[in-house]
Structures are given as C-alpha cells and as structure tokens.
Design a protein around this motif. Structure first.
Motif, PDB file in Angstrom:
ATOM      1  N   VAL A  85      34.638  37.532  30.115  1.00  0.00           N
ATOM      2  CA  VAL A  85      34.806  38.285  31.358  1.00  0.00           C
ATOM      3  C   VAL A  85      33.923  39.527  31.342  1.00  0.00           C
ATOM      4  O   VAL A  85      33.328  39.898  32.364  1.00  0.00           O
ATOM      5  N   ARG A  86      33.795  40.172  30.191  1.00  0.00           N
ATOM      6  CA  ARG A  86      32.941  41.363  30.083  1.00  0.00           C
ATOM      7  C   ARG A  86      31.497  41.037  30.453  1.00  0.00           C
ATOM      8  O   ARG A  86      30.855  41.777  31.207  1.00  0.00           O
ATOM      9  N   LEU A  89      31.237  40.452  34.313  1.00  0.00           N
ATOM     10  CA  LEU A  89      31.300  41.664  35.131  1.00  0.00           C
ATOM     11  C   LEU A  89      30.020  42.482  35.001  1.00  0.00           C
ATOM     12  O   LEU A  89      29.581  43.116  35.969  1.00  0.00           O
ATOM     13  N   SER A 112      39.787  34.111  26.710  1.00  0.00           N
ATOM     14  CA  SER A 112      40.081  33.908  28.129  1.00  0.00           C
ATOM     15  C   SER A 112      39.895  32.441  28.492  1.00  0.00           C
ATOM     16  O   SER A 112      39.421  31.631  27.688  1.00  0.00           O
ATOM     17  N   ASP A 116      40.123  33.021  34.494  1.00  0.00           N
ATOM     18  CA  ASP A 116      40.139  34.482  34.360  1.00  0.00           C
ATOM     19  C   ASP A 116      38.795  35.067  34.789  1.00  0.00           C
ATOM     20  O   ASP A 116      38.738  36.091  35.482  1.00  0.00           O
ATOM     21  N   ARG A 119      38.383  34.886  38.627  1.00  0.00           N
ATOM     22  CA  ARG A 119      39.180  35.915  39.304  1.00  0.00           C
ATOM     23  C   ARG A 119      38.508  37.288  39.200  1.00  0.00           C
ATOM     24  O   ARG A 119      38.398  38.023  40.192  1.00  0.00           O
ATOM     25  N   ALA A 120      38.015  37.624  38.014  1.00  0.00           N
ATOM     26  CA  ALA A 120      37.380  38.940  37.814  1.00  0.00           C
ATOM     27  C   ALA A 120      36.094  39.067  38.627  1.00  0.00           C
ATOM     28  O   ALA A 120      35.837  40.113  39.238  1.00  0.00           O
ATOM     29  N   GLU A 123      36.864  39.490  42.302  1.00  0.00           N
ATOM     30  CA  GLU A 123      37.332  40.850  42.573  1.00  0.00           C
ATOM     31  C   GLU A 123      36.169  41.839  42.587  1.00  0.00           C
ATOM     32  O   GLU A 123      36.217  42.862  43.274  1.00  0.00           O
ATOM     33  N   ALA A 124      35.097  41.517  41.847  1.00  0.00           N
ATOM     34  CA  ALA A 124      33.910  42.376  41.819  1.00  0.00           C
ATOM     35  C   ALA A 124      32.981  42.105  43.009  1.00  0.00           C
ATOM     36  O   ALA A 124      31.971  42.792  43.167  1.00  0.00           O
TER      37      ALA A 124
END
Length: 228
Positions: A85-86, A89, A112, A116, A119-120, A123-124
């Motif tokens: 996820v890092r 993003l 993850s 996940d 979703r991240a 959201e970004a």
C-alpha cells in the motif's frame, strides 16, 4: 459529471499505452531519458504512458498531458510490482492517474491483500490497474474493485502458461468474464499483435520492449547474427 474511470477508459479505448521503462543497470534508466521516451510516445500517437518509480512518474506527468499509469517495481522476485500500500500511495501521490499493481494470489510483503491497495488508491483519487497472470486472478481483482485488469504477468508467474507471444487466449477469456476493461500486455512485439489483441476483446494495449528498449532489441539482433 464524467467519473475519472470513464475519462481514462474513454481516452485509451482501442488505443496504445506505451511502457517507458528500463531495467536496473540499463543505460536508458535515467529520468530525463524516460521522459523523452514518453514525449516520443505522445508524438507517435500513444494515448497514455506506463512508467516506473515515483520520481519518473512525477517527471513524466509534468512533461506530457497524457495520463500516466504508474507503478513502483521493488525487487525482482515474488510480488514486486507496486508490492505494498505504501508503494501504491507514493505512485498516486507522484501524479499517476492509474496505479498498476500485482494482483496475483501470492503473498504481499506488507501482509496486505490486493483489496487493501485498491481501497487506499481509490481514497487517494486514482484508479487501479490489476496486473494478473490467470483468469481466476483477473476475476477476483475485478470483484475487489480494480478499474482495469491487465495480462501483464501471464507467462511470468508459476501457474501461468509460458509462451513466446502475447496471451491472447487470456485476453479473450477475461473480456468475456469481467465487466471492467481488459488491457493486453506482455510480449506484444508487432503492430499485428496489438491489433489481434483488440480483436480478441482488449480495451487497450500496452507495448514496452518493442518500442522503448533499444538494449534488448539490439541484443536480439546481435544474437541472431552470431554464427552457430
């Protein structure tokens, strides 16, 4: 108002996405050089560019109005295409309209799951392209919210068939099975391959090595000329 997914999908429908990348140690692996490749792709009629690493994504996004499909390769084994996820993003924050990520069923290094990451990234404010190797992975990725599904990893992951050319069979099966656009990627070597991918149901086509990898292309020619 048209959604970001509709805007991107409309922009690349039936068109070419050029992958402007270079492996570690290659002379082409230089941000300015990769930006020039992206500009050449734009001049040649590409609809979008695929780029690796946040700094390159940011530089390409600043240099061309084409949407950028961004990823971050970290390592060379297991899940290494935007593995956490890092990573995802960071790519979205660098200006990618779409974040491409491994969506195979292999374990991710941060523990993850693909959902996940989806979703991240959503959201970004970015979209997600799921890089898969099998029909089952593509179906699951679409179910978990991927905006596009790409055949990038077919032939490169245990359990998917090794083959010399593009996996057009997977393109066709995915197009029939899921409701999100299917992107053909992997071993597309000629314009005829690209056209065949569209004919089999691809929404758009990604080409990398055949356009943007002079080291690999030179190596192929050189090997062909070596006397046995």
């Amino acid at each position: 108002m048209t959604s970001p997914s509709h805007r991107f999908n409309d922009a690349v429908a039936g068109r070419l996405i050029v992958s402007c990348q270079a492996p570690e140690g290659d002379p082409m692996r230089h941000t300015g050089t990769l930006v020039r490749l992206a500009l050449a792709a734009e001049a040649g009629g590409a609809a979008a560019v695929r780029a690796n690493a946040p700094e390159v994504v940011a530089a390409v996004a600043a240099a061309t109005p084409l949407p950028v499909v961004g990823l971050w390769k970290d390592g060379d084994t297991g899940v290494y295409i935007t593995p956490t996820v890092r990573h995802a993003l960071a790519v979205a924050g660098a200006g990618a309209a779409v974040v491409a990520a491994d969506a195979t069923d292999r374990p991710r290094p941060d523990g993850s799951v693909f959902a996940d990451l989806v979703r991240a990234v959503h959201e970004a404010g970015a979209l997600v392209m799921a890089d898969v190797s099998t029909l089952e992975e593509g179906v699951r990725a679409a179910r978990e919210g991927a905006d596009l599904v790409s055949t990038t990893l077919s032939g490169y992951v245990p359990g998917s068939p090794a083959q010399d050319g593009p996996d057009l069979g997977l393109v066709e099966r995915l197009a029939a099975a899921i409701g999100v656009p299917v992107v053909a990627e992997g071993r597309i070597a000629t314009p005829a391959d690209a056209a065949a991918a569209l004919a089999r149901g691809a929404h758009s086509v990604v080409v990398g090595t055949a356009i943007t990898a002079p080291t690999a292309l030179t190596r192929a020619f050189s090997r062909a000329l070596v006397t046995p």
